[in-house]
Design a protein around this motif. Sequence first.
Motif, PDB file in Angstrom:
ATOM      1  N   VAL A 143       6.866  12.369   0.446  1.00 31.97           N
ATOM      2  CA  VAL A 143       8.270  11.923   0.110  1.00 31.97           C
ATOM      3  C   VAL A 143       8.905  10.826   0.587  1.00 31.97           C
ATOM      4  CG1 VAL A 143      10.666  12.802  -0.493  1.00 31.97           C
ATOM      5  CG2 VAL A 143       8.930  14.355  -0.541  1.00 31.97           C
ATOM      6  N   GLU A 144       8.891   9.434   0.060  1.00 28.98           N
ATOM      7  CA  GLU A 144       9.228   8.418   0.648  1.00 28.98           C
ATOM      8  C   GLU A 144      10.002   7.585  -0.025  1.00 28.98           C
ATOM      9  OE1 GLU A 144       5.684   6.154   1.476  1.00 28.98           O
ATOM     10  OE2 GLU A 144       4.981   6.472  -0.502  1.00 28.98           O
ATOM     11  N   ASP A 145      11.007   6.743   0.549  1.00 27.16           N
ATOM     12  CA  ASP A 145      11.587   5.857   0.050  1.00 27.16           C
ATOM     13  C   ASP A 145      11.027   4.486  -0.125  1.00 27.16           C
ATOM     14  OD1 ASP A 145      14.475   6.906  -0.201  1.00 27.16           O
ATOM     15  OD2 ASP A 145      14.406   7.002   2.111  1.00 27.16           O
TER      16      ASP A 145
ATOM     17  N   THR B 242       0.775  -1.212   0.133  1.00 27.25           N
ATOM     18  CA  THR B 242       0.150  -0.052  -0.106  1.00 27.25           C
ATOM     19  C   THR B 242       0.801   1.251   0.112  1.00 27.25           C
ATOM     20  OG1 THR B 242      -0.242   0.150   2.380  1.00 27.25           O
ATOM     21  CG2 THR B 242      -1.979  -1.194   1.303  1.00 27.25           C
ATOM     22  N   GLN B 243       0.322   2.201  -0.426  1.00 30.08           N
ATOM     23  CA  GLN B 243       1.236   3.575  -0.648  1.00 30.08           C
ATOM     24  C   GLN B 243       0.600   4.549   0.514  1.00 30.08           C
ATOM     25  OE1 GLN B 243       1.188   4.375  -4.908  1.00 30.08           O
ATOM     26  NE2 GLN B 243       3.010   3.505  -5.019  1.00 30.08           N
ATOM     27  N   ASN B 244       1.362   5.662   0.938  1.00 28.41           N
ATOM     28  CA  ASN B 244       0.991   6.504   1.870  1.00 28.41           C
ATOM     29  C   ASN B 244       0.123   7.458   0.916  1.00 28.41           C
ATOM     30  OD1 ASN B 244       2.198   5.697   4.568  1.00 28.41           O
ATOM     31  ND2 ASN B 244       3.875   5.567   3.070  1.00 28.41           N
TER      32      ASN B 244
ATOM     33  N   PRO C 230      11.413   0.060  -1.519  1.00 29.51           N
ATOM     34  CA  PRO C 230      12.249  -0.844  -1.928  1.00 29.51           C
ATOM     35  C   PRO C 230      12.900  -0.627  -3.297  1.00 29.51           C
ATOM     36  CG  PRO C 230       9.936  -1.673  -1.036  1.00 29.51           C
ATOM     37  CD  PRO C 230      10.010  -0.132  -1.331  1.00 29.51           C
ATOM     38  N   GLY C 231      14.099  -1.389  -3.300  1.00 31.06           N
ATOM     39  CA  GLY C 231      14.787  -1.221  -4.680  1.00 31.06           C
ATOM     40  C   GLY C 231      15.472  -0.112  -4.999  1.00 31.06           C
ATOM     41  N   GLY C 232      15.711   0.859  -4.066  1.00 34.19           N
ATOM     42  CA  GLY C 232      16.274   2.128  -4.339  1.00 34.19           C
ATOM     43  C   GLY C 232      15.538   3.191  -4.959  1.00 34.19           C
ATOM     44  N   ARG C 233      14.415   3.177  -4.947  1.00 39.81           N
ATOM     45  CA  ARG C 233      13.248   3.926  -5.626  1.00 39.81           C
ATOM     46  C   ARG C 233      12.922   5.136  -4.356  1.00 39.81           C
ATOM     47  NH1 ARG C 233       8.644   0.970  -7.073  1.00 39.81           N
ATOM     48  NH2 ARG C 233       9.339   0.021  -5.249  1.00 39.81           N
ATOM     49  N   VAL C 234      12.524   6.110  -4.779  1.00 38.39           N
ATOM     50  CA  VAL C 234      11.854   7.276  -4.189  1.00 38.39           C
ATOM     51  C   VAL C 234      10.757   7.698  -4.761  1.00 38.39           C
ATOM     52  CG1 VAL C 234      13.016   9.215  -5.117  1.00 38.39           C
ATOM     53  CG2 VAL C 234      12.086   9.730  -2.871  1.00 38.39           C
ATOM     54  N   ARG C 235       9.626   7.971  -4.189  1.00 35.14           N
ATOM     55  CA  ARG C 235       8.202   8.374  -4.502  1.00 35.14           C
ATOM     56  C   ARG C 235       8.087   9.732  -4.132  1.00 35.14           C
ATOM     57  NH1 ARG C 235       2.606   7.120  -1.809  1.00 35.14           N
ATOM     58  NH2 ARG C 235       1.309   8.009  -3.448  1.00 35.14           N
ATOM     59  N   VAL C 236       7.497  10.613  -4.895  1.00 36.21           N
ATOM     60  CA  VAL C 236       7.494  11.991  -4.647  1.00 36.21           C
ATOM     61  C   VAL C 236       5.878  12.363  -5.242  1.00 36.21           C
ATOM     62  CG1 VAL C 236       7.898  14.355  -4.528  1.00 36.21           C
ATOM     63  CG2 VAL C 236       9.678  12.624  -4.654  1.00 36.21           C
ATOM     64  N   LEU C 237       4.920  12.520  -4.317  1.00 34.22           N
ATOM     65  CA  LEU C 237       3.565  13.018  -4.663  1.00 34.22           C
ATOM     66  C   LEU C 237       3.307  14.516  -4.197  1.00 34.22           C
ATOM     67  CD1 LEU C 237       0.508  11.941  -5.288  1.00 34.22           C
ATOM     68  CD2 LEU C 237       0.433  11.180  -2.898  1.00 34.22           C
ATOM     69  N   THR C 238       2.909  15.090  -4.924  1.00 29.48           N
ATOM     70  CA  THR C 238       2.457  16.555  -4.785  1.00 29.48           C
ATOM     71  C   THR C 238       0.920  16.523  -5.100  1.00 29.48           C
ATOM     72  OG1 THR C 238       2.869  18.899  -4.820  1.00 29.48           O
ATOM     73  CG2 THR C 238       3.264  17.506  -6.800  1.00 29.48           C
TER      74      THR C 238
ATOM     75  N   ALA D  95       9.950  15.209   8.542  1.00 35.70           N
ATOM     76  CA  ALA D  95      11.084  14.770   7.893  1.00 35.70           C
ATOM     77  C   ALA D  95      10.833  13.297   7.397  1.00 35.70           C
ATOM     78  CB  ALA D  95      12.071  15.257   8.200  1.00 35.70           C
ATOM     79  N   PRO D  96      11.363  12.903   6.261  1.00 35.65           N
ATOM     80  CA  PRO D  96      11.378  11.348   5.977  1.00 35.65           C
ATOM     81  C   PRO D  96      12.315  10.656   6.948  1.00 35.65           C
ATOM     82  CG  PRO D  96      12.360  12.582   4.293  1.00 35.65           C
ATOM     83  CD  PRO D  96      11.855  13.747   5.133  1.00 35.65           C
ATOM     84  N   ALA D  97      11.873   9.534   7.383  1.00 35.67           N
ATOM     85  CA  ALA D  97      12.767   8.650   8.216  1.00 35.67           C
ATOM     86  C   ALA D  97      12.604   7.258   7.932  1.00 35.67           C
ATOM     87  CB  ALA D  97      12.518   8.857   9.770  1.00 35.67           C
ATOM     88  N   GLN D  98      13.372   6.670   8.195  1.00 36.91           N
ATOM     89  CA  GLN D  98      12.988   4.949   7.731  1.00 36.91           C
ATOM     90  C   GLN D  98      11.740   4.447   8.127  1.00 36.91           C
ATOM     91  OE1 GLN D  98      15.615   2.962   6.417  1.00 36.91           O
ATOM     92  NE2 GLN D  98      13.913   1.261   6.554  1.00 36.91           N
ATOM     93  N   GLY D  99      11.056   4.037   7.219  1.00 36.63           N
ATOM     94  CA  GLY D  99       9.855   3.456   7.053  1.00 36.63           C
ATOM     95  C   GLY D  99       8.767   4.702   7.513  1.00 36.63           C
ATOM     96  N   THR D 100       9.174   5.713   7.393  1.00 40.02           N
ATOM     97  CA  THR D 100       8.179   6.942   7.697  1.00 40.02           C
ATOM     98  C   THR D 100       8.291   7.850   6.620  1.00 40.02           C
ATOM     99  OG1 THR D 100       8.225   6.845   9.876  1.00 40.02           O
ATOM    100  CG2 THR D 100       7.249   8.815   9.126  1.00 40.02           C
ATOM    101  N   PRO D 101       7.306   8.462   5.756  1.00 43.68           N
ATOM    102  CA  PRO D 101       7.108   9.478   4.681  1.00 43.68           C
ATOM    103  C   PRO D 101       7.635  10.677   5.175  1.00 43.68           C
ATOM    104  CG  PRO D 101       5.082   8.796   4.755  1.00 43.68           C
ATOM    105  CD  PRO D 101       5.630   8.019   5.864  1.00 43.68           C
ATOM    106  N   GLY D 102       8.069  11.563   4.420  1.00 46.91           N
ATOM    107  CA  GLY D 102       8.433  13.080   4.615  1.00 46.91           C
ATOM    108  C   GLY D 102       7.081  13.606   4.456  1.00 46.91           C
ATOM    109  N   ARG D 103       6.513  14.577   5.180  1.00 48.30           N
ATOM    110  CA  ARG D 103       5.348  15.093   4.805  1.00 48.30           C
ATOM    111  C   ARG D 103       5.273  16.716   4.936  1.00 48.30           C
ATOM    112  NH1 ARG D 103       0.875  11.774   4.686  1.00 48.30           N
ATOM    113  NH2 ARG D 103       1.032   9.761   5.290  1.00 48.30           N
ATOM    114  N   LEU D 104       4.988  17.370   3.916  1.00 46.51           N
ATOM    115  CA  LEU D 104       5.208  18.877   3.978  1.00 46.51           C
ATOM    116  C   LEU D 104       3.934  19.534   3.273  1.00 46.51           C
ATOM    117  CD1 LEU D 104       6.596  21.440   4.361  1.00 46.51           C
ATOM    118  CD2 LEU D 104       7.582  21.132   2.104  1.00 46.51           C
TER     119      LEU D 104
END
Length: 177
Positions: free
Chosen positions: A122-124, A3-5, A126-134, A91-100
């Motif tokens: 903004v969230e890391d 699931t995605q945040n 798996p597989g060295g990917r990042v997701r940015v949703l605005t 701020a983003p942290a391990q297992g926690t998305p950044g939210r602004l």
Amino acid sequence: MTTQNAINWPEKYLPGTGDNFVSNEVIVRGVTAARVWHHLTDTSTWEAYYDNVADISFPQGGGPELKDDQVFRFGTFGFPPLDAHVVEYQAPAQGTPGRLSWTAKQDGGPQERLDVLHAWLVEDLPGGRVRVLTQETQIGAPAAALAQERPNPMLNGHQAWLDGLIRAASGQPHAGA
């Protein structure tokens, strides 16, 4: 199952209840949430990678880094500088998305009044990917007018912001450079 945040929406700005709503997202490899976060929250970098922002200021002091409860002003989409207020900052942290998220307002008569909530996630992944949703919800006559334009300037403008943000976080030059 994965699931995605999602964005945390105050009821007033719930998508589909305002006069304009746009959603843009990228998922890419080779950059981290921390690098993206730096370029997103340090407003001194915005004009270097996004052409649709200007006149960034901090009337109550602070800046150029955004933080919780920060007040700032900026111009965009041809509007006079909007009064903005950071209402969510994590701020983003391990297992926690950044939210602004920030609200931005323009006062005036019924044809000029504008009230928006612009949110980022903004969230890391798996597989060295990042997701940015605005996503942004806008309320007011100027927003309704923007929503009718084709191509949609908000959708395209926010995509340009995302693309520039990823380029900056990747250490690539501005597309116009």
